[in-house]
Design an enzyme around this catalytic site. Structure first.
Site, PDB file in Angstrom:
ATOM      1  N   GLY A  14      10.595 -15.654  -8.966  1.00 50.65           N
ATOM      2  CA  GLY A  14      10.895 -14.887  -7.753  1.00 50.65           C
ATOM      3  C   GLY A  14       9.635 -14.671  -6.938  1.00 50.65           C
ATOM      4  N   ARG A  18      -4.909 -17.528  -1.922  1.00 49.45           N
ATOM      5  CA  ARG A  18      -6.131 -17.569  -1.103  1.00 49.45           C
ATOM      6  C   ARG A  18      -7.363 -17.249  -1.960  1.00 49.45           C
ATOM      7  NH1 ARG A  18      -8.909 -13.396   1.323  1.00 49.45           N
ATOM      8  NH2 ARG A  18      -9.951 -13.797   3.309  1.00 49.45           N
ATOM      9  N   ARG A  39      13.001 -22.266  -9.242  1.00 52.94           N
ATOM     10  CA  ARG A  39      13.374 -22.127 -10.654  1.00 52.94           C
ATOM     11  C   ARG A  39      13.569 -23.558 -11.137  1.00 52.94           C
ATOM     12  NH1 ARG A  39      13.203 -16.388 -11.254  1.00 52.94           N
ATOM     13  NH2 ARG A  39      14.133 -15.487  -9.414  1.00 52.94           N
ATOM     14  N   GLY A  99       6.179 -14.518 -12.701  1.00 50.62           N
ATOM     15  CA  GLY A  99       6.648 -13.526 -13.652  1.00 50.62           C
ATOM     16  C   GLY A  99       6.594 -14.029 -15.084  1.00 50.62           C
ATOM     17  N   ASP A 100       7.277 -13.321 -15.984  1.00 50.33           N
ATOM     18  CA  ASP A 100       7.156 -13.673 -17.406  1.00 50.33           C
ATOM     19  C   ASP A 100       7.704 -15.061 -17.729  1.00 50.33           C
ATOM     20  OD1 ASP A 100       9.685 -12.768 -16.885  1.00 50.33           O
ATOM     21  OD2 ASP A 100       9.792 -11.378 -18.576  1.00 50.33           O
ATOM     22  N   THR A 147       5.148 -10.401  -9.291  1.00 50.05           N
ATOM     23  CA  THR A 147       6.568 -10.048  -9.239  1.00 50.05           C
ATOM     24  C   THR A 147       6.687  -8.614  -8.742  1.00 50.05           C
ATOM     25  OG1 THR A 147       8.548  -9.588 -10.560  1.00 50.05           O
ATOM     26  CG2 THR A 147       6.487  -9.495 -11.735  1.00 50.05           C
ATOM     27  N   ASP A 174       8.812  -6.565  -9.725  1.00 49.72           N
ATOM     28  CA  ASP A 174       9.450  -5.718 -10.746  1.00 49.72           C
ATOM     29  C   ASP A 174       8.479  -4.878 -11.578  1.00 49.72           C
ATOM     30  OD1 ASP A 174      11.774  -6.922  -9.907  1.00 49.72           O
ATOM     31  OD2 ASP A 174      11.753  -8.453 -11.474  1.00 49.72           O
ATOM     32  N   ASP A 218       7.094  -5.636 -14.307  1.00 55.12           N
ATOM     33  CA  ASP A 218       7.603  -5.691 -15.684  1.00 55.12           C
ATOM     34  C   ASP A 218       6.820  -6.655 -16.572  1.00 55.12           C
ATOM     35  OD1 ASP A 218       8.368  -8.035 -14.466  1.00 55.12           O
ATOM     36  OD2 ASP A 218      10.430  -8.006 -15.194  1.00 55.12           O
ATOM     37  N   ARG A 235      15.059  -5.700 -12.120  1.00 53.91           N
ATOM     38  CA  ARG A 235      15.639  -6.357 -13.317  1.00 53.91           C
ATOM     39  C   ARG A 235      15.846  -5.352 -14.435  1.00 53.91           C
ATOM     40  NH1 ARG A 235      14.261 -12.420 -14.558  1.00 53.91           N
ATOM     41  NH2 ARG A 235      14.396 -13.293 -12.474  1.00 53.91           N
ATOM     42  N   LYS A 268      21.924  20.261   1.394  1.00 51.08           N
ATOM     43  CA  LYS A 268      22.723  19.554   2.403  1.00 51.08           C
ATOM     44  C   LYS A 268      22.960  18.084   2.024  1.00 51.08           C
ATOM     45  CE  LYS A 268      23.125  22.842   5.497  1.00 51.08           C
ATOM     46  NZ  LYS A 268      24.113  23.738   4.944  1.00 51.08           N
TER      47      LYS A 268
END
Ligand code: ATP
Length: 319
Positions: free
Chosen positions: A11, A21, A72, A102-103, A125, A127, A129, A171, A214
């Protein structure tokens, strides 16, 4: 070592460009040549590889997404796919690779290292995570996007005296929900790392209502379940006017915050430093504002943990 490659995978996350960069400029600064591998591991297998010069990474530090594109690629989970990737790297004379992702992307980097090709993983990522780092590139930007949305929803929630459920990404991790809920002043934060009883959520809402509140904002991490379903239940159980907003992919876009740009620059440069020291199979991260690196396998084995103290604080402040 003469030539290194860099790719983004999985992702996309704001700040990936700043990391590309940093990798490119740090490497060129130290006399290396840099090749960009486009479309992640898919492009690696297909040889979608081009030389990056200093100017190739100009004017991208502020851009969201990834100019190297991402993909992917299930074929890369196979030995054949990985060896095909190494063949392409060798064909281009590339000696080492920096993988930003990511992982899942780390697993690819680990596999290449095990085949004898040195790789470094850089955590990219939204996330937050990835084990072995307190923060991932893109998390801060996503958080700010979510807070901006919460603030806007709060305005309309107050005007209409409604309960709002806001479902956020992450996730299986509750980091975005926790940090956004705390900084957005949510009444209830639901994260997958904690058990939540809908009866308690409803009781808290009713207590707030009785003392004249409220509006109420409930932030739900996607890992807990559907915000829509939770919203329905709350409305049934309270008969309060309840609306649900699923923020979705808006959280993945946007110009990276200063914090993400700095983090990406530091981690990207650190990855090149490790390669210059002849180290492969490492994952870089940040802990207590210091750059760290771990064996990539060891890093993946560490459990991702939510900040318990922060969760406790969020409970105390939303009493
Ligand atoms: P995010 O969590 O932000 O979506 P990610 O990097 O975890 O990012 P994945 O789709 O899990 O995203 O992985 C990205 C790519 O990494 C996969 O498409 C695949 O090419 C490669 N990959 C994932 N798992 C493995 C594995 N076990 N071995 C080799 N390569 C893998």
């Amino acid at each position: 070592m003469k030539r290194i490659g860099v790719l983004t995978s999985g992702g996309d996350a704001p700040g990936m460009n700043a990391a590309v960069r940093a990798v490119t400029r740090k490497a060129i600064y130290h006399g290396l040549e840099v090749y960009g591998i486009y479309h992640g591991y898919q492009g690696l297998m297909e040889g979608d590889i081009k030389r990056l010069e200093l100017g190739s990474v100009g004017d991208i530090i502020q851009r969201g997404g990834t100019t190297l594109f991402s993909a992917r690629c299930p074929e890369f989970k196979t030995r054949e796919g990985q060896l095909q990737g190494i063949e392409q790297l060798k064909k281009h004379g590339i000696d080492a690779l920096v993988v930003i992702g990511g992982d899942g992307s780390y697993m690819g980097a680990k596999a290449l290292t095990e085949h004898g090709f040195p790789c470094i993983g850089v955590p990219g990522t939204i996330d937050n995570d990835i084990p072995g780092t307190e923060f991932t590139i893109g998390f801060d930007t996503a958080l700010n996007t979510v807070i901006d949305a919460i603030d806007k929803i709060r305005d309309t929630a107050t005007s209409h005296e409604r309960t709002y459920v806001i479902e956020v990404m992450g996730r299986n991790a509750g980091d975005i929900a926790l940090w956004a809920g705390l900084s957005g002043g949510a009444e209830t934060i639901m994260i997958p790392e904690e058990d939540h009883d809908i009866e308690d959520v409803v009781a808290k809402l009713k207590r707030g209502h009785e003392r004249g509140k409220k509006h109420s904002i409930i932030v739900v991490a996607e890992g807990v379940g559907s915000g829509v379903e939770i919203g329905k239940k709350i409305e049934e159980m309270t008969s309060f006017d309840t609306r649900v907003t699923v923020l979705g992919h808006v959280q993945r876009g946007g110009s990276p915050t200063a914090a993400d740009r700095v983090l990406a620059s530091r981690l990207g440069a650190k990855a090149v430093e490790l390669l210059l020291e002849g180290k492969g199979g490492r994952a870089v991260g940040i802990e207590k504002n210091e750059l760290v690196d771990y064996d990539i396998i060891e890093a993946l084995g560490r459990p991702h943990k939510i900040d318990d103290k922060m969760y406790q604080l969020s409970q105390e402040l939303s009493i």
